[in-house]
Scaffold this motif. Structure first.
Motif, PDB file in Angstrom:
ATOM      1  N   THR A  43     -43.265  37.077  72.658  1.00 27.71           N
ATOM      2  CA  THR A  43     -43.437  38.181  73.624  1.00 27.71           C
ATOM      3  C   THR A  43     -43.070  39.536  73.037  1.00 27.71           C
ATOM      4  OG1 THR A  43     -41.198  37.855  74.470  1.00 27.71           O
ATOM      5  CG2 THR A  43     -42.978  36.639  75.583  1.00 27.71           C
ATOM      6  N   GLN A  44     -42.604  39.578  71.786  1.00 28.84           N
ATOM      7  CA  GLN A  44     -42.157  40.829  71.165  1.00 28.84           C
ATOM      8  C   GLN A  44     -42.987  41.150  69.929  1.00 28.84           C
ATOM      9  OE1 GLN A  44     -39.650  42.916  72.185  1.00 28.84           O
ATOM     10  NE2 GLN A  44     -39.475  41.641  74.012  1.00 28.84           N
ATOM     11  N   ARG A  78     -42.757  48.966  67.309  1.00 27.88           N
ATOM     12  CA  ARG A  78     -43.119  49.595  68.579  1.00 27.88           C
ATOM     13  C   ARG A  78     -44.466  49.047  69.047  1.00 27.88           C
ATOM     14  NH1 ARG A  78     -41.023  54.717  65.614  1.00 27.88           N
ATOM     15  NH2 ARG A  78     -42.825  54.278  64.328  1.00 27.88           N
ATOM     16  N   LYS A  79     -44.621  48.935  70.358  1.00 25.58           N
ATOM     17  CA  LYS A  79     -45.907  48.460  70.896  1.00 25.58           C
ATOM     18  C   LYS A  79     -47.032  49.388  70.484  1.00 25.58           C
ATOM     19  CE  LYS A  79     -44.025  45.770  74.623  1.00 25.58           C
ATOM     20  NZ  LYS A  79     -43.942  45.505  76.055  1.00 25.58           N
TER      21      LYS A  79
END
Length: 77
Positions: free
Chosen positions: A71-72, A48-49
């Motif tokens: 990007t993830q 999770r961010k």
């Protein structure tokens, strides 16, 4: 009068549980951060961010870190 003999002890016909041949995931106490389903994370899985920059023990009990991978965010060793 003769006393009645004590009843014979009953024998259980229940079989003991069979051990699973697939490895079990360690209990969630082994992992500080768990998925929404309550499972330990493994390296390579998305994180999770909100967990960016944090660390936890993986399902195999190695330390993993939530870092950007392109990007993830992913859990990495």
């Amino acid at each position: 009068m003769d006393p009645k003999p004590a009843p014979a002890p009953s024998r259980s016909t229940a079989k003991p549980p069979v051990a699973s041949k697939t490895p079990q995931e360690p209990p969630s106490e082994a992992c500080e951060i768990v998925s929404n389903a309550g499972n330990c994370y493994k390296a390579g899985q998305f994180c999770r961010k909100a967990d960016l920059g944090r660390s936890t023990h993986a399902a195999n009990r190695r330390m993993i870190y939530c870092r950007m991978d392109g990007t993830q965010p992913r859990w990495q060793y």
